[in-house]
Design a protein around this motif. Structure first.
Motif, short mmCIF file in Angstrom:
data_model
loop_
_atom_site.label_atom_id
_atom_site.label_comp_id
_atom_site.label_asym_id
_atom_site.label_seq_id
_atom_site.Cartn_x
_atom_site.Cartn_y
_atom_site.Cartn_z
N ARG A 10 29.69 44.14 18.96
CA ARG A 10 30.75 43.81 19.45
C ARG A 10 31.47 45.06 19.78
N TRP A 11 31.83 46.15 18.93
CA TRP A 11 32.30 47.25 19.07
C TRP A 11 31.46 48.08 19.93
N GLU A 12 30.32 48.27 20.03
CA GLU A 12 29.60 48.89 21.21
C GLU A 12 29.77 48.28 22.46
N ALA A 13 29.90 46.94 22.55
CA ALA A 13 30.06 46.40 23.86
C ALA A 13 31.29 46.60 24.35
N GLU A 14 32.33 46.66 23.44
CA GLU A 14 33.67 47.16 23.97
C GLU A 14 33.79 48.47 24.40
N ILE A 15 33.02 49.47 23.62
CA ILE A 15 33.16 50.87 24.11
C ILE A 15 32.33 50.83 25.39
N ASN A 16 31.38 50.20 25.73
CA ASN A 16 30.67 50.30 27.02
C ASN A 16 31.59 49.61 28.19
N ARG A 17 32.13 48.68 27.81
CA ARG A 17 33.16 48.10 28.81
C ARG A 17 34.28 48.84 29.30
N ARG A 18 34.67 49.85 28.32
CA ARG A 18 35.88 50.74 28.74
C ARG A 18 35.20 51.96 29.29
N MET A 19 34.17 52.24 29.13
CA MET A 19 33.41 53.35 29.67
C MET A 19 33.11 53.06 31.20
N GLY A 20 32.52 51.83 31.30
CA GLY A 20 32.07 51.16 32.76
C GLY A 20 33.32 50.96 33.70
N ALA A 109 34.60 59.07 32.65
CA ALA A 109 35.64 59.13 33.67
C ALA A 109 36.54 58.11 33.83
N ASN A 110 37.78 58.64 34.14
CA ASN A 110 38.68 57.58 34.65
C ASN A 110 38.46 56.69 36.09
N SER A 111 38.76 55.50 36.04
CA SER A 111 38.87 54.87 37.38
C SER A 111 39.79 55.64 38.30
N ARG A 112 39.41 55.25 39.46
CA ARG A 112 40.06 55.92 40.53
C ARG A 112 40.78 54.83 41.50
N ASP A 113 41.71 55.28 42.33
CA ASP A 113 42.68 54.39 43.05
C ASP A 113 41.89 54.38 44.59
N ILE A 114 42.09 53.41 45.26
CA ILE A 114 41.69 53.29 46.59
C ILE A 114 42.66 53.73 47.57
N ARG A 115 42.88 55.07 48.05
CA ARG A 115 43.87 55.74 48.51
C ARG A 115 44.05 55.17 50.16
N TRP A 116 42.89 55.25 50.83
CA TRP A 116 42.77 54.87 52.32
C TRP A 116 41.56 54.78 52.63
N VAL A 117 41.39 53.84 53.51
CA VAL A 117 39.94 53.35 54.13
C VAL A 117 39.88 53.45 55.54
N ILE A 118 38.57 54.03 56.04
CA ILE A 118 38.41 53.76 57.50
C ILE A 118 37.35 52.78 57.52
N VAL A 119 37.37 51.84 58.37
CA VAL A 119 36.39 51.03 58.71
C VAL A 119 35.81 51.16 60.01
N ILE A 120 34.51 51.25 60.04
CA ILE A 120 33.71 51.56 61.36
C ILE A 120 32.92 50.29 61.34
#
Length: 366
Positions: A10-20, A109-120
């Motif tokens: 359970r502890w390892e799963a929580e660590i993996n969840r946070r890392m993911g 690595a930390n999560s990242r924000d979606i700052r802006w998007v170009i759709v083609i």
């Protein structure tokens, strides 16, 4: 499995969840214990984190707090502090001592924000998904992320001619350069995320290959219903920093992509067999056809928090292994060139006849 082994899992799963997810990477032992239903003073839990620190999977950080306002005090100045720089309390006068607290920081690595998007978009698309996509970005995400949906006009019989591909790609590259300049002027990042569909994937690949646009750099790239060749060299663009990462979303029922190499010069079935580059991520949905990615309900699911596109655009990718991810089984080879040549010759005859009508179509409805 013993109770001890079960709790460690359970502890390892929580660590993996946070890392993911790249979220909640820094915490106190008490906070972690609460999230897994454990006792912060459990010797087994303390030993578990000691092992994480020894293996360099986590760091232990000492933080000193003001006992009155709970502010974290500046590092390397604690021994000389007689009062709190935030609440101005005199420690000796108040009869209190600085509180020492230990944090753990997972080495991820930390999560990242979606700052802006170009759709083609794909060829001649006027579907309601364009407005739906902008609406979802604006309302379902946690950040304000402008969306530029690039419409390159009607492309009909002229997709048979490579120079016309390059002309459309140059127009797109020029528009992206203007958009990046405007974004940096508004203090946004210079690297937009890209979502490209069908013929739009072909145009984007031409921009990456064009030396006139080597100054353009991109964040994360999603290709859907891609007609880019499976052997396209994505790795070199990722390694050079021009592209941060690439996810190829494949439709298992896509009947249009396999035909692209026979009809469109330079195209291939990347959106069916996957990209061979190991630097890319191929993900298949067996129920999707060529344009099902943008059916409103599917789009809402993919861009909502926890959806495939949302997770790819925001999560750290070292541990990102979504359902449907695959590696192409065989090395792709183009179809027999005489067959392709015959089909294209016939289509060029059609082009000579229909070309003037195509030109008139664009003039009437650009």
């Amino acid at each position: 499995m013993t109770p001890f082994e079960a709790q460690e899992r359970r502890w390892e799963a929580e660590i993996n969840r946070r890392m993911g997810q790249g979220d909640g990477l820094e915490f106190t032992l008490a906070h972690f214990a609460k999230s897994v239903g454990a006792d912060a003073n459990d010797p087994a839990l303390i030993s578990f984190f000691n092992n994480l620190v020894r293996s360099t999977a986590a760091r232990r950080i000492e933080a000193c707090r003001c006992p009155l306002c709970a502010s974290v005090l500046p590092a390397n100045t604690v021994e000389t502090l007689a009062s709190c720089p935030y609440c101005q309390a005199d420690f000796q006068q108040e009869g209190v001592e600085i509180t020492v607290e230990y944090f753990y920081r997972l080495e991820g690595a930390n999560s990242r924000d979606i700052r802006w998007v170009i759709v083609i978009h794909g060829m001649n698309s006027r579907a309601p998904w364009q407005e739906e996509f902008s609406w979802q970005i604006a309302n379902r995400l946690r950040y304000s992320a402008p969306v530029l949906i690039y419409k390159y006009g009607w492309a009909t019989i002229d997709v048979l001619i490579t120079p016309l591909h390059r002309r459309l790609a140059r127009r797109l590259g020029d528009r992206i350069r203007i958009a990046i300049k405007q974004a940096t002027g508004s203090e946004r990042p210079s690297k937009p995320d890209i979502i490209a569909h069908s013929f739009g994937t072909r145009l984007f690949s031409l921009i990456l290959e064009d030396p006139d646009f080597q100054d353009l750099e991109f964040g994360r790239v999603i290709t859907a219903g891609s007609i880019v060749r499976p052997d396209f060299d994505w790795s070199s663009h990722i390694e050079s920093g021009r592209v941060e990462a690439v996810m190829n979303h494949v439709g298992g029922k896509d009947s249009a992509v396999p035909l692209a190499q026979y009809t469109i010069p330079g195209a291939g079935p990347g959106g069916k067999v996957g990209y061979a580059s190991m630097s890319t991520l191929n993900v298949s949905n067996p129920q999707f056809g060529h344009s099902d990615f943008f059916v409103p309900q599917n789009l809402r699911t993919q861009i909502a928090e926890g959806g495939l596109w949302y997770d790819f655009l925001t999560r750290p990718l070292a541990h990102f292994r979504p359902h449907g991810a695959f590696v192409p089984a065989l090395k792709w080879q183009p179809a027999c060139w005489p067959v392709r040549a015959l089909i294209r010759t016939l289509l060029y005859v059609v082009f000579c006849v229909a070309g003037p009508l195509s030109w008139l179509r664009r003039k009437i409805d650009p």
